[in-house]
Design a protein around this motif. Sequence first.
Motif, PDB file in Angstrom:
ATOM      1  N   UNK A 110      49.160  37.280  28.746  1.00  7.48           N
ATOM      2  CA  UNK A 110      48.965  37.351  27.385  1.00  7.48           C
ATOM      3  C   UNK A 110      48.434  36.141  26.904  1.00  7.48           C
ATOM      4  N   UNK A 111      48.296  35.143  27.458  1.00  5.83           N
ATOM      5  CA  UNK A 111      47.764  33.859  27.253  1.00  5.83           C
ATOM      6  C   UNK A 111      46.128  33.980  26.689  1.00  5.83           C
ATOM      7  N   UNK A 112      45.742  35.085  27.615  1.00  5.80           N
ATOM      8  CA  UNK A 112      44.270  35.145  27.716  1.00  5.80           C
ATOM      9  C   UNK A 112      43.618  34.394  28.544  1.00  5.80           C
ATOM     10  N   UNK A 113      44.185  33.565  29.411  1.00  9.89           N
ATOM     11  CA  UNK A 113      43.510  32.528  30.442  1.00  9.89           C
ATOM     12  C   UNK A 113      43.617  32.848  31.751  1.00  9.89           C
ATOM     13  N   UNK A 114      43.987  34.113  32.268  1.00  7.88           N
ATOM     14  CA  UNK A 114      43.957  34.658  33.322  1.00  7.88           C
ATOM     15  C   UNK A 114      42.737  35.805  33.534  1.00  7.88           C
ATOM     16  N   UNK A 115      41.949  35.588  34.488  1.00 11.17           N
ATOM     17  CA  UNK A 115      40.649  36.634  34.659  1.00 11.17           C
ATOM     18  C   UNK A 115      41.404  37.987  35.196  1.00 11.17           C
ATOM     19  N   UNK A 116      40.918  39.120  34.481  1.00 15.27           N
ATOM     20  CA  UNK A 116      41.326  40.325  35.281  1.00 15.27           C
ATOM     21  C   UNK A 116      40.362  40.797  36.546  1.00 15.27           C
ATOM     22  N   UNK A 117      41.370  40.477  37.573  1.00 15.35           N
ATOM     23  CA  UNK A 117      40.632  40.792  38.770  1.00 15.35           C
ATOM     24  C   UNK A 117      39.991  42.073  39.231  1.00 15.35           C
ATOM     25  N   UNK A 118      40.632  42.962  38.483  1.00  9.53           N
ATOM     26  CA  UNK A 118      39.866  44.537  38.728  1.00  9.53           C
ATOM     27  C   UNK A 118      38.301  44.390  38.502  1.00  9.53           C
ATOM     28  N   UNK A 122      36.441  44.865  44.862  1.00 10.31           N
ATOM     29  CA  UNK A 122      35.933  46.357  44.886  1.00 10.31           C
ATOM     30  C   UNK A 122      37.228  47.345  44.743  1.00 10.31           C
ATOM     31  N   UNK A 123      37.037  48.465  44.249  1.00  5.56           N
ATOM     32  CA  UNK A 123      37.948  49.314  44.492  1.00  5.56           C
ATOM     33  C   UNK A 123      38.373  49.680  45.942  1.00  5.56           C
ATOM     34  N   UNK A 124      37.373  49.476  46.946  1.00 11.46           N
ATOM     35  CA  UNK A 124      38.045  49.622  48.212  1.00 11.46           C
ATOM     36  C   UNK A 124      38.907  48.475  48.693  1.00 11.46           C
ATOM     37  N   UNK A 125      38.815  47.418  48.375  1.00 15.32           N
ATOM     38  CA  UNK A 125      39.666  46.194  48.722  1.00 15.32           C
ATOM     39  C   UNK A 125      41.318  46.826  48.023  1.00 15.32           C
ATOM     40  N   UNK A 126      41.092  46.999  46.828  1.00 13.90           N
ATOM     41  CA  UNK A 126      42.349  47.019  46.071  1.00 13.90           C
ATOM     42  C   UNK A 126      43.004  48.375  46.752  1.00 13.90           C
ATOM     43  N   UNK A 127      42.506  49.313  47.437  1.00  8.48           N
ATOM     44  CA  UNK A 127      43.036  50.323  48.076  1.00  8.48           C
ATOM     45  C   UNK A 127      43.581  50.209  49.271  1.00  8.48           C
ATOM     46  N   UNK A 128      43.260  48.791  49.845  1.00  4.17           N
ATOM     47  CA  UNK A 128      43.774  48.693  51.221  1.00  4.17           C
ATOM     48  C   UNK A 128      45.026  47.477  51.087  1.00  4.17           C
ATOM     49  N   UNK A 129      45.333  47.389  49.977  1.00  2.86           N
ATOM     50  CA  UNK A 129      46.391  46.316  49.646  1.00  2.86           C
ATOM     51  C   UNK A 129      47.764  47.138  49.474  1.00  2.86           C
ATOM     52  N   UNK A 130      48.839  46.529  49.892  1.00  2.68           N
ATOM     53  CA  UNK A 130      50.004  47.160  50.020  1.00  2.68           C
ATOM     54  C   UNK A 130      50.364  47.321  48.211  1.00  2.68           C
ATOM     55  N   UNK A 142      45.744  45.600  33.412  1.00  4.80           N
ATOM     56  CA  UNK A 142      44.818  44.524  34.085  1.00  4.80           C
ATOM     57  C   UNK A 142      45.597  44.034  35.610  1.00  4.80           C
ATOM     58  N   UNK A 143      44.766  43.623  36.303  1.00  4.04           N
ATOM     59  CA  UNK A 143      45.573  43.044  37.638  1.00  4.04           C
ATOM     60  C   UNK A 143      45.137  41.592  37.598  1.00  4.04           C
ATOM     61  N   UNK A 144      46.442  40.865  37.516  1.00  5.56           N
ATOM     62  CA  UNK A 144      46.385  39.668  37.203  1.00  5.56           C
ATOM     63  C   UNK A 144      46.301  38.495  38.174  1.00  5.56           C
ATOM     64  N   UNK A 145      46.362  39.024  39.292  1.00  4.51           N
ATOM     65  CA  UNK A 145      46.493  37.973  40.426  1.00  4.51           C
ATOM     66  C   UNK A 145      45.991  38.960  41.829  1.00  4.51           C
ATOM     67  N   UNK A 146      45.659  38.232  42.897  1.00  2.38           N
ATOM     68  CA  UNK A 146      45.117  38.728  44.253  1.00  2.38           C
ATOM     69  C   UNK A 146      46.565  38.648  45.010  1.00  2.38           C
TER      70      UNK A 146
END
Length: 417
Positions: A110-118, A122-130, A142-146
Amino acid sequence: MMTLPKKIMTSVLLAAVFLLGVGVWVLSMSRNAVPQESAPVISIEGWVYTPIYVEWINEFESKHPEYHIEVRTFRSPEQLFDELNAAISANAAPQFAEVSGMYGIPQLADSGMLLDLTRHFTEELWGQLHPALVSSFAYQEGQWAMPLGGEVPVVYYNLNLLELAGIEETAIKDSAGMLQAASKLTLSPRGNASSEKWGLAVDREVPWYLINWANSYNGSALSDARWEKAILLWHELVFGEQQVMKRLQHHLAASDFVNGQVAMLISSSGKLPMLSQYIGGKFSFAWQPLPLLGEPQQARYTANAKGMALLPSQPDKVEAAKQLLAFLMESEAQGDLLQSGGQLPAHEAFLAEFADGGLSPMSETLLSVRDRLRQAPPDSSQLMLWHRLMEISEQVELNEELDIKQQVRSLLRLSSE
């Protein structure tokens, strides 16, 4: 015929003329040469609180001399969170920071100071994560951390003390068995009542363990019956027929276990490297996943996901931080989290490498719960819930007659505020 001094003078003059000519030639060549410029080193700053990440950041820097990374370490996610909020307000934030999925993600987003990592991976990487670890950093689309890995709550136990007391490891697989074992271990296994050994200790992350006891099943966590059972179990640890835990001493829990004054320790799987280092060969120990409430086969764990958040900066610095995150998602680093760091790796594509064995028994146990993690996306009450649970646990330890139903109602009100 020239005298010797004149010959010497002539030789000196000829040498001077020769050297002058050579100097003029060298100067001319240097002016005409194309300058060889080395690429500038890109410097970024990162904040972390997990020691094993420092090792891998240093490894990344050694393999990428084009980057220089200043790493600042913190003793806890809470301390880092407070400092990061202050740095954001002062416009002095780092380029990346380790964050906990249990603590403060909505406030940082909510601070607006994190990058939305989506938008950065890539979608391929996100699909390989738990998916459970990914969900810990998903907030308002939003996805606020890897997610890099996830710790699970466990109970460590001193195998030497269990053997002396005649307790089998299988006896502590459920909460009732854990309490019975703790009671027997609090009564000194050698029958010496003055030994001042305790059956059980719990470290500082008390809210996380209460959340796991209350939220053993997927679905709504805001059930008064679930919270009441969780807090009653906490009350039993302190004021049961055989008191098994010292009150208000959670900051000493790990050291008491290391020193053999406590037989069992409820803690995080991520504490394994530290415990292994300090216990050394003093005694043998092992762990099991923290016994949950309800049917063991249906129970689900709320992991403490560890992730890296990126903060806005110059494009080349953002790219450097992204390259670091990509490195931390590679198989070697992910495997090290499992084998040495006491964490479940987030990148599931690499888990097949460990399917054929080669892991320690404790790592095998950790890997066995990867399919029993519940998805737990954060909400705006997350931080208040954490602090309120800490307050309730302290009040329970201070007051045996505390009205637990009233404390549960105060928890439920958090969801409606």
